[in-house]
Design a protein around this motif. Structure first.
Motif, PDB file in Angstrom:
ATOM      1  N   GLU A 195       0.838  -1.208   0.000  1.00  0.00           N
ATOM      2  CA  GLU A 195       0.000   0.000   0.000  1.00  0.00           C
ATOM      3  C   GLU A 195       0.872   1.258   0.000  1.00  0.00           C
ATOM      4  O   GLU A 195       0.578   2.234  -0.679  1.00  0.00           O
ATOM      5  CB  GLU A 195      -0.938   0.000   1.218  1.00  0.00           C
ATOM      6  CG  GLU A 195      -2.126  -0.936   1.014  1.00  0.00           C
ATOM      7  CD  GLU A 195      -2.921  -1.181   2.282  1.00  0.00           C
ATOM      8  OE1 GLU A 195      -2.597  -0.567   3.334  1.00  0.00           O
ATOM      9  OE2 GLU A 195      -3.858  -2.012   2.228  1.00  0.00           O
ATOM     10  N   ALA A 198       2.342   1.673  -3.413  1.00  0.00           N
ATOM     11  CA  ALA A 198       1.284   2.086  -4.350  1.00  0.00           C
ATOM     12  C   ALA A 198       1.000   3.581  -4.205  1.00  0.00           C
ATOM     13  O   ALA A 198       0.897   4.298  -5.202  1.00  0.00           O
ATOM     14  CB  ALA A 198       0.026   1.262  -4.090  1.00  0.00           C
ATOM     15  N   SER A 204      -2.026   1.229  -8.436  1.00  0.00           N
ATOM     16  CA  SER A 204      -2.914   0.405  -7.592  1.00  0.00           C
ATOM     17  C   SER A 204      -2.087  -0.630  -6.802  1.00  0.00           C
ATOM     18  O   SER A 204      -0.946  -0.941  -7.174  1.00  0.00           O
ATOM     19  CB  SER A 204      -3.937  -0.329  -8.459  1.00  0.00           C
ATOM     20  OG  SER A 204      -3.275  -1.314  -9.214  1.00  0.00           O
ATOM     21  N   ASP A 206      -2.807  -3.775  -6.630  1.00  0.00           N
ATOM     22  CA  ASP A 206      -2.674  -4.959  -7.498  1.00  0.00           C
ATOM     23  C   ASP A 206      -1.494  -4.810  -8.457  1.00  0.00           C
ATOM     24  O   ASP A 206      -0.723  -5.754  -8.657  1.00  0.00           O
ATOM     25  CB  ASP A 206      -3.961  -5.179  -8.306  1.00  0.00           C
ATOM     26  CG  ASP A 206      -5.044  -5.821  -7.454  1.00  0.00           C
ATOM     27  OD1 ASP A 206      -4.708  -6.311  -6.347  1.00  0.00           O
ATOM     28  OD2 ASP A 206      -6.211  -5.822  -7.877  1.00  0.00           O
TER      29      ASP A 206
END
Ligand code: NAD
Length: 257
Positions: A195, A198, A204, A206
């Motif tokens: 996170e 990102a 993102s 992913d």
């Protein structure tokens, strides 16, 4: 493994919960532990109970209260436990110049000192039974390192030294001591790292996972906690009885590169 008792630290999520579930499926009685209250650990406790019959939960802060955990374990199982899985761990990523000393102390306390204290506590009763299995969860960071991960890698290298030294001390007493070194496993611990990356790179989570797997994990697959659990089960089986002082990597090829 019917009737064997396992203590799995840090088993309210991620790898610890995966290991606990596989041990339960194989007939073990399991003590789950975590820093959360029993109420907040209900989902994990129920998930574990779906895999086996005897599940206990002990809340304990392993950064300072290992004694409390030992006392509670003794109350439930005065004869001692058979399998100790030192899994609880934290990570905090920052370059060394900015690394808070308090974070270093907390990380070393949880990742390294708690396993040392738990091993000391559990060994005498394992010796009485002339059977014991100690499994320490290290990491690929126990062999290599990365910028920002020096303290974490220190703790994970350290637990391998602890594993080998204790393994030799108890080798003739029916007790084996091994370490497992995973690479990327999809758990809350790595989710925080993904996170952060990102956010910093405006992509993102992913996509972040994809990038990390592409650059470091040749299988390009996250490791499943059940796979680590099944490796623990193997180490506790007859097949694993001659393995001690070993470091078993389950890293999707990470350290083969
Ligand atoms: P996680 O964050 O999902 O679980 C950590 C567990 O440790 C939780 O149950 C938590 O309650 C417990 N814990 C944390 N701080 C604690 C404290 N102060 N006192 C008591 N318990 C505490 O993490 P995970 O990814 O499942 O990691 C488990 C182990 O595997 C750790 O030792 C970690 O270093 C190691 N590891 C993880 C990965 C990975 O990719 N996830 C890779 C290699 C090694």
């Amino acid at each position: 493994m019917e009737g064997k008792v396992a203590l799995v630290t840090g088993s309210t999520s991620g790898i610890g919960l995966g290991i606990a579930k596989e041990l339960l499926k194989n007939g073990c009685e399991v003590i789950l532990t975590g820093s959360r209250s029993k109420e907040n650990a209900t989902a994990a406790i129920n998930e574990a109970k779906a895999s086996g019959s005897v599940v206990h939960y002990i809340q304990c802060d392993l950064s300072s209260k290992v004694d409390t955990l030992c006392n509670e374990v003794d109350k439930i199982y005065p004869g001692g436990i058979d399998i100790l899985v030192n899994n609880a761990g934290i990570n905090f990523v920052k370059y060394i110049d900015e690394y808070p000393v308090e974070k270093w102390n907390e990380l070393i306390a949880i990742n390294l000192t708690a396993p040392f204290l738990l091993i000391r506590h559990c060994l005498p009763k394992m010796r009485n039974k002339r059977w014991g299995r100690i499994i320490n969860i290290s990491s690929v960071q126990g062999t290599i390192s990365a910028p920002g991960k020096a303290p974490y890698a220190t703790s994970k290298h350290g637990i391998i030294g602890l594993t080998k030294g204790v393994a030799l001390e108890v080798a003739a007493q029916g007790i084996t001591v091994n370490a497992i070194s995973p690479a990327w496993v999809d758990t809350p611990l790595v989710q925080v790292q993904f996170e952060k990356y990102a956010r910093e790179n405006n992509i993102s989570v992913d996509k972040t996972k994809e990038i990390f797997l592409e650059k470091s994990q040749p299988t390009k697959q996250m490791i499943d906690t059940a796979q680590l659990g099944q490796l623990v089960v193997f180490l506790c089986s007859y097949g694993g009885a001659s393995m001690t002082g070993s470091v078993l990597t389950m890293d999707g090829g990470y350290t083969a590169q």
